[in-house]
Design a protein around this motif. Structure first.
Motif: not given
Length: 197
Positions: A23-39
């Motif tokens: 997720v971080f590699a594709s969205k970047g730090y600022h655009d990543t949400k915890v929900d994205d990582i959870v999903a």
């Protein structure tokens, strides 16, 4: 990224870390949400927060994970070589191969950790200092065994780190040149910088 965990607890943490890399590699730090990582990890928010109190904590854990992975590989491979020059050459090869194998983690550690605030800058500086110390130690050994002429190994180690960073950053941003393809030219340049051809 990691070996198979021994128990379900470690497996869940590893899954969350793997998902965070994606997720971080594709969205970047600022655009990543915890929900994205959870999903992406197919876990729960409770599991995420059990292991990582915040998005910043998991990001910093990923930087540490990559630095530990690289340092472990360097120590394992360098233990097989005694000559200062052979160690320098091997260390350069291991660094480039590892970055080549873990592009997502390289992007997180080298690109996204820049400019994100004091905690990130301190982490990035600490990681750089770890690897400058490894380079310096190997340059000191090469000076000691006569493989290279005496020089200020601290300055040389900083310059080597800068050259490695620049080659890897260009690859992370553009996909070229591949780190392994960069090895011969980078090796020649770095060895010339310490009086070897």
């Amino acid at each position: 990224m990691t070996e198979a965990p021994a128990n379900p607890s470690h497996e869940t943490r590893a899954r969350i870390l793997e998902a965070a890399v994606t997720v971080f590699a594709s969205k970047g730090y600022h655009d990543t949400k915890v929900d994205d990582i959870v999903a992406e990890s197919n876990t729960s928010k409770g599991s995420f927060y059990f292991y990582f109190p915040s998005k910043q904590d998991i990001f910093l854990a990923l930087v540490d994970t990559f630095a530990d992975l690289l340092e472990g590989r360097l120590k394992d491979r360098l233990a097989t070589s005694t000559s200062g020059m052979a160690r320098l050459d091997l260390a350069l090869r291991v660094c480039l191969e590892t970055f080549g194998q873990y592009r997502g983690l390289a992007k997180i550690a080298l690109v996204q950790a820049t400019g994100l605030g004091l905690a990130f800058e301190e982490k990035r500086r600490a990681v750089n200092d770890r690897f400058i110390a490894i380079i310096k130690n190997n340059l000191d050994q090469a000076v000691s065994d006569g493989s290279i002429p005496p020089l200020d190994t601290e300055i040389a180690a900083c310059a080597w780190m800068g050259a490695l960073n620049e080659v890897i950053l260009r690859w992370v941003y553009t996909g070229e040149p591949d780190p392994v393809r960069s090895l011969p030219a980078l090796r020649k340049l770095l060895l010339q910088s310490v009086g070897r051809t």
